[in-house]
Design a protein around this motif. Structure first.
Motif, short mmCIF file in Angstrom:
data_model
loop_
_atom_site.label_atom_id
_atom_site.label_comp_id
_atom_site.label_asym_id
_atom_site.label_seq_id
_atom_site.Cartn_x
_atom_site.Cartn_y
_atom_site.Cartn_z
N TYR A 67 58.46 46.22 66.26
CA TYR A 67 57.82 45.34 65.37
C TYR A 67 58.44 44.74 64.36
O TYR A 67 58.41 43.45 64.13
N LEU A 68 59.22 45.71 63.85
CA LEU A 68 60.09 45.48 62.80
C LEU A 68 61.18 44.37 62.88
O LEU A 68 61.40 43.41 62.26
N ASN A 69 61.80 44.60 64.07
CA ASN A 69 62.64 43.58 64.88
C ASN A 69 62.23 42.33 64.77
O ASN A 69 62.82 41.30 64.40
N VAL A 70 60.75 42.15 65.28
CA VAL A 70 60.37 40.99 65.70
C VAL A 70 60.02 40.12 64.25
O VAL A 70 60.38 39.07 63.94
N LEU A 71 59.37 40.99 63.35
CA LEU A 71 58.98 40.21 62.22
C LEU A 71 59.87 39.91 61.46
O LEU A 71 60.00 38.96 60.68
N ALA A 72 61.17 40.57 61.52
CA ALA A 72 62.42 40.22 60.57
C ALA A 72 63.24 39.26 61.22
O ALA A 72 64.16 38.51 60.67
N ASP A 73 62.85 38.83 62.42
CA ASP A 73 63.67 37.77 63.25
C ASP A 73 63.36 36.36 62.52
O ASP A 73 62.11 35.95 62.69
N PRO A 74 64.28 35.69 61.82
CA PRO A 74 63.91 34.39 61.29
C PRO A 74 63.12 33.34 62.32
O PRO A 74 62.41 32.47 62.17
N ARG A 75 63.85 33.56 63.77
CA ARG A 75 63.41 32.69 64.87
C ARG A 75 61.62 32.81 64.78
O ARG A 75 60.84 32.00 65.06
N PHE A 76 61.40 34.22 64.64
CA PHE A 76 59.93 34.52 64.73
C PHE A 76 59.17 33.70 63.65
O PHE A 76 58.02 33.30 63.77
N GLN A 77 59.55 33.78 62.30
CA GLN A 77 59.24 33.28 61.38
C GLN A 77 58.85 31.95 61.42
O GLN A 77 57.94 31.33 61.30
N GLN A 78 59.93 31.11 61.99
CA GLN A 78 60.02 29.62 62.11
C GLN A 78 58.92 29.32 63.03
O GLN A 78 58.22 28.54 62.72
N THR A 79 59.13 29.94 64.38
CA THR A 79 58.29 29.27 65.37
C THR A 79 56.84 29.80 65.15
O THR A 79 55.94 28.87 65.28
N PHE A 80 56.40 30.85 64.62
CA PHE A 80 55.28 31.33 64.37
C PHE A 80 54.57 30.40 63.30
O PHE A 80 53.46 29.97 63.42
N SER A 81 55.21 30.26 62.19
CA SER A 81 54.78 29.01 61.28
C SER A 81 54.65 27.58 61.73
O SER A 81 53.60 27.06 61.41
N TYR A 82 55.39 27.23 62.52
CA TYR A 82 55.51 25.99 63.19
C TYR A 82 53.94 26.06 64.04
O TYR A 82 53.48 25.01 63.98
N SER A 83 53.65 26.92 64.76
CA SER A 83 52.65 26.96 65.69
C SER A 83 51.48 27.03 65.06
O SER A 83 50.36 26.19 65.24
N ILE A 84 51.45 27.76 63.93
CA ILE A 84 50.25 27.67 62.96
C ILE A 84 49.94 26.34 62.48
O ILE A 84 49.05 25.86 62.66
N PHE A 85 51.16 25.80 62.04
CA PHE A 85 50.96 24.25 61.53
C PHE A 85 50.56 23.52 62.49
O PHE A 85 49.50 22.52 62.18
N ILE A 86 50.98 23.39 63.73
CA ILE A 86 50.63 22.62 64.79
C ILE A 86 49.01 22.85 65.13
O ILE A 86 48.36 22.06 65.25
#
Ligand SMILES: Nc1ncnc2c1ncn2[C@@H]1O[C@H](COP(=O)(O)OP(=O)(O)O)[C@@H](O)[C@H]1O
Ligand SMILES: [Mg+2]
Lengths: 303, 267, 355
Positions: free
Chosen positions: B43-62
């Protein structure tokens, strides 16, 4: 209904429009305009466009060659696998979903169980796509929990005995995870609509529970069952993400083939891609036409 | 007082087994990234991954944009069909069901053929220096289409529970124009229904893969697929996170249902 | 009297700790039309459902024609049932609904069709066979439900508030039709209602129930005129109450206001000086002194309700208010509000009810 002129069904369309424009109907038409524009631009035109392109050759003229080319073995087998997986997951999902819905409603399980099942069904029916594939890899993959437990505790080696998650049955079992809950969600209200008195009236007339279901219960549910079945079928037939995440492009189902075609024109023929899409449209449309026909026949007694 | 019939309990038990096992297995798997011990590292690996943060926030935005556009398209249509154009109802209902019948991959294929390279519609097909700019807008419309059946049903159910005719007449007498009626009178009265449609849309859109991937949009679903192809334990963590998000969205709908007007059940 | 046909013995039904039928003992005769009458929630439906076999009695037994059916499955009982909400099978037309029991019993098609025709004629719906339930009015649906219940010639007919969902006019005409058909077929019938007028008008006998107990079992005339409990007296028909004092228990004389009268119905347990309540039906009270009405009271008209053929007056006696009915007389307008009147009551019509 302030203006009776507006709603006369026998009136020609242009009269209706013209007389309507004087009242609030113009505003109303403006209000539905975004919806209509959206439906045309993002639902109808794109689909029709593909249908048309399926009949256009490389030279831009009309052709049936693309349709004929659908008979190449790779495409035929992809349709065969897709149809089988969709039919199996829809039919099994419908039967199991029906049994679960019957259990919670007719089996008189406590209200708390019922509401939990319904909420969970709402979640699980939307839990499709990529994460579902991950969940089943963790469960029935080569290192999945169930696979490992079966091997170490019960001595059953799933993969030795021919099972593979990346196969017809593997994908079907995975699809059932959203097919069954979808069935439960849709059919539960219909089962609620079966009045207790129908069963009791049948019983006083000598019918066994089996005869009640044979002559009343299932016939009453029939249109709903069929409708849901065609929905489940279309649901599985168009699904790609789960299969793609599970198998990459190794499992040859129609949507994955189409995906690869869109990505890189693997069939080396844009028209053939459109024909493939047309094939998918025809299959899902057919499922729904069959449903509509059967429903229309049942309609005689539906209000 | 209902104790339930034995066969029903058996069915329930088997169903619970089938539906809970994958969840348990996934959680179990997601915790096993370190040999011999449970840990949250995946989980920590995922949450710390900048690509996760980018894509997740982009998905929320869309997702949020999709909801807004969806409301703008559906609410006036559902309202006027109910109020003035009942003869359009069968047609509108049919159209709203189309996305359940036409597979998403067909829709996106149609969009690409129609709008991507040589689009005759502005905004959808911009190409700047070979970079495809219209993507986010096209993606949003595609997601509006995916959410259409749910958004329409939710809003129409909401409208059925209030007396649209009387509310409209009352507001008109008070001098409100059509836009004000929709935005200030109708919408606040069906906000619960609209929100449940919104959460459902969000649940569908947030992990969507097919459309985004074919439109080359780097969303959460595409990220998950990438991780799945390259990692072993992180995908399980992502599946758990997705499940929690879906559950959260559905939970919100349940919660909202409690605030729905008590007169709501007319059917 | 005809032979005993249905016998209910010490019947008890509890849902959890909630006892809703508390030891009911009744038996009905062959061909009799019996009504279970009582307020809603008193256990009428529960008893009917135990007769039909849908509820298992907690204890007690049900015997039909000498056979104990207490634990028999519902589909083996050969009992016809009609429900409040019609409960026609929506996927079958009228003919198929009526013929369903015969189909289940494997009656040959030709015979079945003849029987369905016969039943449709009986309920006055000849020619409606091809219609579906949703194409019928409520009254028509309920008649079809009746025909469906009767078609397989059941041993007994149960009706659970079959008229409650219908309009007032249809309710009356259908109840007459039900009674007519029942007489014609001579079928033992148990009818459930909470409407006392309905019960009084169609029953051979009435079981008045309250809170899971039988209060009284008898013919309508008896129930109305000789209620055995205060509950029956108040639930069935209107009742006036007069407060009085026992003047001389031995002579059965009672003091009402200023006058002292003899009440034949005064129970032997009454004590001199005790306060008691005298009750009587509105029609037992008349305006002015008719011969034989030995109790004379004076008061003022408080309310006048003109009901058509009958005029109901409320008379204030200073403390007690009495309702009475007089027939409409074309030549004499009814008394107006505030008019002083004299009331006459026959002491033999007075009931003294235990509390
Ligand atoms: N299945 C049941 N479970 C629990 N209580 C019940 C059930 N059926 C009836 N009751 C209760 O039993 C009582 C009598 O009900 P019923 O026989 O239907 O009354 P009636 O028909 O006289 O109106 C009511 O208080 C009702 O709430
Ligand atoms: Mg009842």
């Amino acid at each position: 209904m302030a203006d009776p002129v507006q709603t006369g069904p026998a009136m020609p369309f242009w009269r209706r429009v013209r007389s309507g424009l004087s009242g609030g109907t113009l505003t109303a038409l403006l209000g539905v305009a975004p919806f209509v524009a959206f439906a045309i631009l993002f639902l109808i035109l794109p689909t029709l466009g593909l249908v048309v392109q399926a009949f256009v050759g490389p030279d831009g003229g009309f052709t049936l060659q693309n349709i004929v080319d659908l008979s190449q073995p790779q495409i035929v087998s992809s349709f065969s696998i897709s149809l089988r997986i969709s039919a199996a997951s829809a039919a099994i999902g419908a039967v199991i979903g029906l049994i679960i819905a019957l259990a919670i409603i007719r089996g008189k399980l406590p209200e708390s169980i019922r509401s939990t099942v319904m909420t969970f069904s709402g979640v699980a029916s939307n839990f499709a796509g990529i994460p579902l594939a991950f969940a089943f890899l963790s469960t029935l993959g080569r290192l999945g929990l169930v696979t490992v437990i079966l091997k170490t505790v019960f001595g059953i080696d799933l993969y030795r005995s021919g099972f593979n998650l990346l196969s017809f049955w593997g994908l079907t079992i995975t699809y059932l995870y959203f097919q069954i809950p979808l069935m439960v969600l849709i059919i539960a209200p219909a089962i609620d609509g079966l009045k207790k008195e129908w069963g009791e009236a049948a019983a006083t007339l000598g019918a066994t529970p089996y005869q009640f279901w044979r002559y009343i219960g299932l016939p009453v549910l029939w249109p709903n069952l069929l409708g849901t079945l065609s929905l489940l079928f279309a649901n599985a037939f168009g699904a790609i993400a789960t299969a793609y995440a599970l198998t990459g492009s190794s499992l040859n189902i129609v949507p994955i083939l189409l995906y690869a075609q869109i990505r890189g024109d693997v069939l080396q023929n844009p028209g053939l891609g459109a024909a493939l899409a047309l094939g998918m449209i025809v299959v899902t449309a057919l499922a729904n036409v069959i449903y509509l026909v059967i429903r229309a026949r049942a309609e005689r007694w539906l209000k | 007082m209902t104790r339930g019939k034995p066969w029903a309990w058996v069915v329930f038990g088997l169903a619970a087994l089938y539906f809970l096992l994958p969840l348990i297995a996934t959680v179990d798997f997601s915790l096993r990234i370190r040999r011999g011990t449970y840990s949250l590292d995946a989980y920590l690996n995922v949450l710390a991954d900048p690509r996760f943060q980018q894509t997740f926030s982009y998905s929320i935005f869309i997702g949020l944009t999709t909801i807004l556009v969806g409301i703008f398209i559906v609410l006036p249509a559902a309202y006027y069909v109910r109020l003035r154009l009942p003869q359009l109802r069968p047609l509108v209902e049919f159209v709203t069901l189309l996305p359940l019948i036409i597979p998403a991959i067909i829709l996106v294929f149609g969009y690409i053929r129609l709008y991507s390279s040589s689009s005759w519609l502005p905004l959808l097909g911009w190409q700047v220096g070979g970079q495809y700019i219209g993507g986010p807008i096209l993606l949003t419309f595609a997601y509006v289409a995916l959410g259409l059946p749910y958004m329409y049903r939710a809003i129409d159910t909401g409208l059925r529970t209030i007396d649209v005719q009387t509310l409209t007449e009352a507001a008109t007498i008070l001098g409100a124009n059509q836009f004000a009626i929709l935005a200030q009178v109708i919408l606040p009265n069906i906000v619960v229904a609209v929100l449940s449609g919104a959460f459902l849309t969000l649940a569908i859109v947030i992990g969507e893969f097919t459309i985004a991937s074919l439109l080359n949009q780097q969303v959460f679903g595409v990220y998950m697929q990438n991780v799945g192809a390259n990692r072993a334990f992180e995908p399980a963590a992502l599946a758990v996170i997705s499940f929690v998000i879906t559950w959260g969205a559905m939970g919100m709908i349940q919660l909202l249902a409690r605030f729905a007007p008590k007169t709501a059940r007319k059917e | 009297m005809a032979a005993e046909f249905l016998r209910i013995d010490k019947l008890v039904k509890a849902f959890g700790t909630n006892q809703v039928v508390k030891g009911v003992d009744v038996s009905f005769n062959q061909g009799e039309f019996v009504t279970l009458l009582g307020p809603s929630g008193c256990g009428k439906t529960t008893i009917l459902r135990m007769i039909a076999g849908f509820e298992k009695p907690t204890s007690g037994s049900i015997t039909v024609d000498g056979h104990d059916i207490t634990t028999l499955a519902p589909n083996k009982r050969q009992i016809g049932m009609v429900f409040q909400a019609y409960a026609l099978f929506p996927n079958m037309n009228v003919a198929d609904n009526v013929g369903f029991g015969l189909k289940i019993a494997n009656v040959p098609r030709a015979q079945r069709e003849a029987r369905v025709e016969e039943m449709l004629k009986l309920i006055g719906l000849t020619g409606y066979g091809k219609r579906f339930p949703f194409e019928l009015s409520g009254g028509q649906q309920q008649r079809v439900a009746l025909a469906r219940a009767l078609a397989p010639s059941p041993r007994m007919l149960l009706l659970d508030e079959p008229l409650s969902a219908l309009d007032a006019k249809i309710r009356v005409s259908l109840r007459e039709q039900i009674r007519e058909i029942q007489r014609e077929l001579g079928i033992t019938t148990v009818f459930v209602t909470h409407d006392q007028e309905e019960a009084l008008s169609i029953s051979d006998r009435i079981v008045v129930m309250n809170a899971g107990n039988v209060e009284q079992f008898g013919a309508p005339f008896e129930i109305y005129n000789r209620p055995q409990t205060r509950f029956v007296a108040t639930f069935v028909g209107q009742l006036n109450t007069l407060n009085a004092t026992v003047a001389d228990a031995g002579r059965k004389s009672v003091q009402i206001g200023a006058s002292t009268v003899t009440i034949p119905a005064l129970p032997a347990t009454a004590r001199t000086g005790e306060a008691i309540a005298l009750t009587m039906r509105p029609e037992a009270v008349s305006l002015s002194d008719v011969t034989g009405r030995d109790i004379q009271l004076e008061g003022r008209v408080a309310e006048v309700h003109f009901l058509g053929s009958v005029i109901r007056l409320k008379v204030d006696l200073g403390g007690n208010t009495i309702s009475l009915d007089t027939f409409n007389d074309q030549r004499t307008p009814p008394p107006t509000h505030g008019t002083p009147v004299r009331l006459g009551i026959a002491s033999s019509d007075v009931l003294v009810l235990g509390s």
